[in-house]
Design a protein around this motif. Structure first.
Motif, PDB file in Angstrom:
ATOM      1  N   ASP A 291       0.827  -1.206   0.000  1.00 49.52           N
ATOM      2  CA  ASP A 291       0.000   0.000   0.000  1.00 49.52           C
ATOM      3  C   ASP A 291       0.863   1.259   0.000  1.00 49.52           C
ATOM      4  OD1 ASP A 291      -2.239  -1.579   0.052  1.00 49.52           O
ATOM      5  OD2 ASP A 291      -2.608  -1.343   2.201  1.00 49.52           O
ATOM      6  N   GLN A 295       1.073   3.977  -3.095  1.00 41.90           N
ATOM      7  CA  GLN A 295       0.736   5.383  -2.918  1.00 41.90           C
ATOM      8  C   GLN A 295       1.866   6.282  -3.422  1.00 41.90           C
ATOM      9  OE1 GLN A 295      -2.128   6.655  -2.020  1.00 41.90           O
ATOM     10  NE2 GLN A 295      -1.427   8.780  -2.116  1.00 41.90           N
ATOM     11  N   SER A 323     -11.598   1.506  -7.574  1.00 47.49           N
ATOM     12  CA  SER A 323     -10.894   1.076  -6.355  1.00 47.49           C
ATOM     13  C   SER A 323      -9.692   1.971  -6.091  1.00 47.49           C
ATOM     14  CB  SER A 323     -10.439  -0.376  -6.498  1.00 47.49           C
ATOM     15  OG  SER A 323     -11.536  -1.230  -6.673  1.00 47.49           O
ATOM     16  N   ARG A 326     -10.901   5.381  -4.740  1.00 51.73           N
ATOM     17  CA  ARG A 326     -11.291   5.327  -3.329  1.00 51.73           C
ATOM     18  C   ARG A 326     -10.073   5.260  -2.422  1.00 51.73           C
ATOM     19  NH1 ARG A 326     -15.312   1.842  -5.407  1.00 51.73           N
ATOM     20  NH2 ARG A 326     -14.068  -0.002  -4.837  1.00 51.73           N
ATOM     21  N   ARG A 327      -9.102   4.422  -2.768  1.00 47.38           N
ATOM     22  CA  ARG A 327      -7.909   4.266  -1.924  1.00 47.38           C
ATOM     23  C   ARG A 327      -7.105   5.562  -1.896  1.00 47.38           C
ATOM     24  NH1 ARG A 327      -4.768  -0.104  -0.557  1.00 47.38           N
ATOM     25  NH2 ARG A 327      -6.779  -1.147  -0.391  1.00 47.38           N
ATOM     26  N   ARG A 330      -8.822   8.195   0.197  1.00 49.84           N
ATOM     27  CA  ARG A 330      -8.731   7.867   1.624  1.00 49.84           C
ATOM     28  C   ARG A 330      -7.358   8.246   2.184  1.00 49.84           C
ATOM     29  NH1 ARG A 330      -9.139   1.676   3.216  1.00 49.84           N
ATOM     30  NH2 ARG A 330      -6.928   1.786   2.668  1.00 49.84           N
ATOM     31  N   ASN A 331      -6.322   8.069   1.371  1.00 52.12           N
ATOM     32  CA  ASN A 331      -4.963   8.369   1.825  1.00 52.12           C
ATOM     33  C   ASN A 331      -4.645   9.853   1.840  1.00 52.12           C
ATOM     34  OD1 ASN A 331      -4.377   5.661   2.199  1.00 52.12           O
ATOM     35  ND2 ASN A 331      -3.420   5.424   0.190  1.00 52.12           N
TER      36      ASN A 331
END
Length: 350
Positions: A291, A295, A323, A326-327, A330-331
């Protein structure tokens, strides 16, 4: 900001994180959601000498700076330093006979606190210089980290010597001034002139302070603690090397459009199960490192390439662009498109 062209930030101790959390709590700030967004967890009773990922620590501080909108957050967190803030190094210095003896342990064991930077010590005539080079690179975090380290040094030296009036002759900070109205906060805390936009970060003090006696000298305890510190240093060095190798292997895979744990494990000459066990022992996991690298690469692609966002999502191993959206949101709190608009000088068709 992309971290792909900078050295990994290694690890930091839970104790270093707790200092910021204590300072935030004093201001009535709930850090739980910030810790969650940074991928950190303090809810399960971790010991102070456990390690957290440096990139996540930096991200937490960034989120805390944004949440507080406080230009001198780092300076104020120095008020919350404790012996435990420096893990076993703090307890070693507590057991030293003089301030000079305590200082000599900073350089060989500062990695126990974290990989936030490097310290040098110089003697120049009747003055001593403690110089600190910050390793953290986020432009929001770096000045706060510098303030925190210097403020913590001065506050802790006062506590060790049981003399609240102990002050340097001057402090130099490479960071820019937080504004004329806030500069007095530094002078009031440190009792000396403060130079901003200096060539480096340093505390300049009288050489006579090296002979200042400390409150709880205990040579026997110090020797025992030092043996423990050497053991921890050896373990940390090995652990950091593993995390760095795994991050780099994941990065190389993602650049080729794949992300498989068994391939990474094979490159490191171990099974996937062994790799997961070793990462778990260090408070990490393959998924958390994946992850993190995803990023970092996503930010790099958005800032420095014309690659369309669906293609970035595919390259990073996401099954569908939604997906990835969204990720990423969120980050960072923003969509990939908004991030590219804000940070990139290279327009792309998404």
């Amino acid at each position: 900001m992309s971290m792909t062209d900078t050295p990994p930030l290694g690890t930091a101790s839970i104790a270093a994180l707790r200092q910021y959390v204590r300072a935030a709590g004093h201001k009535g700030i709930d850090t739980t959601p910030l810790l969650t967004r940074a991928g950190l967890d303090l809810s399960s009773g971790h010991s102070d000498d456990e390690r957290i990922d440096g990139e996540r620590f930096q991200r937490f501080i960034r989120l805390l700076v944004e949440a507080t909108d406080n230009p001198i957050l780092g300076l104020e967190t120095g008020d919350f330093v404790q012996p435990g803030s420096y893990t076993v190094l703090g307890y070693i210095t507590m057991s030293c006979a003089t301030l000079g003896e305590a200082i000599q342990y900073i350089i060989p064991y500062e990695k126990l606190v974290g990989d936030m930077g490097l310290t040098r010590f110089l003697l120049d005539g009747d003055r001593m210089h403690l110089i600190w080079q910050c390793a953290y690179n986020d432009p929001w975090v770096r000045p706060q980290m510098i303030d925190n380290v210097i403020a913590s040094w001065i506050q802790y030296a006062r506590w060790l010597s049981d003399d609240a009036d102990t002050s340097p002759e001057a402090v130099h900070l490479e960071r820019r001034s937080p504004g004329a109205a806030l500069e007095s906060a530094y002078r009031e805390r440190w009792g000396c002139p403060v130079v901003f936009e200096a060539a480096d970060n340093r505390v300049i003090a009288s050489r006579t302070l090296l002979e200042r006696p400390l409150r709880q000298p205990d040579p026997g305890l110090r020797r025992t603690l030092e043996a423990h510190a050497r053991s921890q240093m050896a373990a940390i060095t090995a652990d950091t090397a593993l995390l760095t190798r795994v991050r780099e292997a994941i990065r190389q895979q993602l650049l080729q459009g794949v992300s498989r744990q068994d391939i990474v494990a094979g490159q490191l000459h171990m099974t996937a199960r062994t790799l997961q066990r070793k990462l778990s022992q260090e408070g990490s996991s393959y998924q958390s490192l994946l992850d993190e690298v995803r990023q970092s690469l996503a930010e790099d692609f958005l800032c420095h390439t014309r690659m369309a966002i669906p293609d970035i999502a595919l390259r990073l191993g996401f099954s569908e662009p939604a997906s990835f959206h969204r990720r990423f949101k969120r980050n960072t709190g923003v969509t990939p498109g908004d991030y590219r608009t804000t940070h990139s000088h290279t327009p792309a068709t998404d």
